[in-house]
Design a protein around this motif. Sequence first.
Motif, PDB file in Angstrom:
ATOM      1  N   UNK A   1      11.496 -10.513 -12.344  1.00 34.20           N
ATOM      2  CA  UNK A   1      10.924  -9.255 -12.666  1.00 34.20           C
ATOM      3  C   UNK A   1       9.961  -9.593 -13.482  1.00 34.20           C
ATOM      4  N   UNK A   2       9.835 -10.656 -14.273  1.00 41.38           N
ATOM      5  CA  UNK A   2       8.464 -11.086 -15.350  1.00 41.38           C
ATOM      6  C   UNK A   2       8.046 -11.085 -14.155  1.00 41.38           C
ATOM      7  N   UNK A   3       7.870 -11.985 -13.526  1.00 41.38           N
ATOM      8  CA  UNK A   3       6.423 -12.731 -12.183  1.00 41.38           C
ATOM      9  C   UNK A   3       6.794 -11.198 -11.735  1.00 41.38           C
ATOM     10  N   UNK A   4       6.704 -10.149 -10.838  1.00 38.99           N
ATOM     11  CA  UNK A   4       6.533  -9.346 -10.314  1.00 38.99           C
ATOM     12  C   UNK A   4       5.871  -8.059 -11.433  1.00 38.99           C
ATOM     13  N   UNK A   5       6.124  -8.480 -12.496  1.00 37.54           N
ATOM     14  CA  UNK A   5       5.101  -7.261 -13.491  1.00 37.54           C
ATOM     15  C   UNK A   5       3.683  -8.330 -13.475  1.00 37.54           C
ATOM     16  N   UNK A   6       3.879  -8.903 -13.258  1.00 32.85           N
ATOM     17  CA  UNK A   6       2.752 -10.064 -14.354  1.00 32.85           C
ATOM     18  C   UNK A   6       2.043  -9.886 -13.075  1.00 32.85           C
ATOM     19  N   UNK A   7       2.311  -9.984 -11.982  1.00 36.28           N
ATOM     20  CA  UNK A   7       1.468 -10.413 -10.929  1.00 36.28           C
ATOM     21  C   UNK A   7       0.896  -9.285 -11.157  1.00 36.28           C
ATOM     22  N   UNK A   8       1.524  -7.724 -10.884  1.00 35.31           N
ATOM     23  CA  UNK A   8       1.058  -6.263 -11.308  1.00 35.31           C
ATOM     24  C   UNK A   8      -0.028  -6.149 -11.704  1.00 35.31           C
ATOM     25  N   UNK A   9      -0.165  -6.265 -12.782  1.00 33.10           N
ATOM     26  CA  UNK A   9      -0.750  -6.920 -13.931  1.00 33.10           C
ATOM     27  C   UNK A   9      -1.945  -7.123 -13.473  1.00 33.10           C
ATOM     28  N   UNK A  10      -1.919  -8.518 -13.186  1.00 35.81           N
ATOM     29  CA  UNK A  10      -2.846  -9.738 -12.970  1.00 35.81           C
ATOM     30  C   UNK A  10      -3.994  -9.230 -11.112  1.00 35.81           C
ATOM     31  N   UNK A  11      -2.921  -9.033 -10.816  1.00 35.57           N
ATOM     32  CA  UNK A  11      -3.827  -8.816  -9.275  1.00 35.57           C
ATOM     33  C   UNK A  11      -4.606  -8.175  -8.489  1.00 35.57           C
ATOM     34  N   UNK A  12      -5.828  -8.006  -8.288  1.00 36.81           N
ATOM     35  CA  UNK A  12      -6.668  -6.219  -8.028  1.00 36.81           C
ATOM     36  C   UNK A  12      -5.755  -6.152  -6.618  1.00 36.81           C
ATOM     37  N   UNK A  13      -5.393  -6.595  -5.868  1.00 42.49           N
ATOM     38  CA  UNK A  13      -4.635  -6.107  -4.533  1.00 42.49           C
ATOM     39  C   UNK A  13      -2.897  -5.005  -4.943  1.00 42.49           C
ATOM     40  N   UNK A  14      -2.788  -5.531  -6.606  1.00 41.85           N
ATOM     41  CA  UNK A  14      -1.664  -4.329  -6.378  1.00 41.85           C
ATOM     42  C   UNK A  14      -2.622  -3.540  -7.170  1.00 41.85           C
ATOM     43  N   UNK A  15      -3.682  -3.204  -7.655  1.00 40.07           N
ATOM     44  CA  UNK A  15      -4.444  -2.225  -8.167  1.00 40.07           C
ATOM     45  C   UNK A  15      -3.711  -0.512  -8.902  1.00 40.07           C
TER      46      UNK A  15
END
Length: 136
Positions: free
Chosen positions: A28-42
């Motif tokens: 879950x931590x990685x999921x939201x970190x990625x959501x925050x970081x990756x332009x693909x999930x903007x």
Amino acid sequence: MSDSSPSTETQPSAFDLIGGEAAVQALVQRFYDLMDLEPAYRELRAVHGPALDSARQKLFWFLCGWLGGPQHYVERFGHPRLRARHLPFAIGIRERDQWLACMRQAMHEQGLDEALAARLAAAFFNTADWMRNTTG
Ligand code: HEM
């Protein structure tokens, strides 16, 4: 609880196969970190408020139960009513697909067994698709 929950009575639960609470927490931590970081999930990130702490906590509690482990979410909030709880947020195909891609990336980066990740991805699809509440 959605019918697409991957847990069964007769086999080890997905919760056990993943590695229990610590592994679900890390996912879950990685999921939201990625959501925050990756332009693909903007666009997915934009649906959320400025802080993700509450979402992190609640998805962790929810997933423990959904995967066949402890029912932390239900004990605190009762039936998840996930579709109703998501109605305030506009969720279309784009948001659904970004959520699923973000979760697939998180599962891959956390080193989940590939067969388990594929099984969970299929179950996540059903849950996420059922959450759609707008066209496009
Ligand atoms: C389909 C795309 C999805 C979008 C755009 C989305 C978006 C959101 C947003 C904006 C929130 C509120 C976060 C907050 O409280 O700050 C939320 C909450 C939540 N989401 Fe999602 N979500 C999606 C799919 C899913 C899926 C597939 C699951 C479960 C497998 C899930 C589980 C949850 C849970 C448990 C909460 C907390 C509900 C509560 O008690 O308030 N979501 N989601």
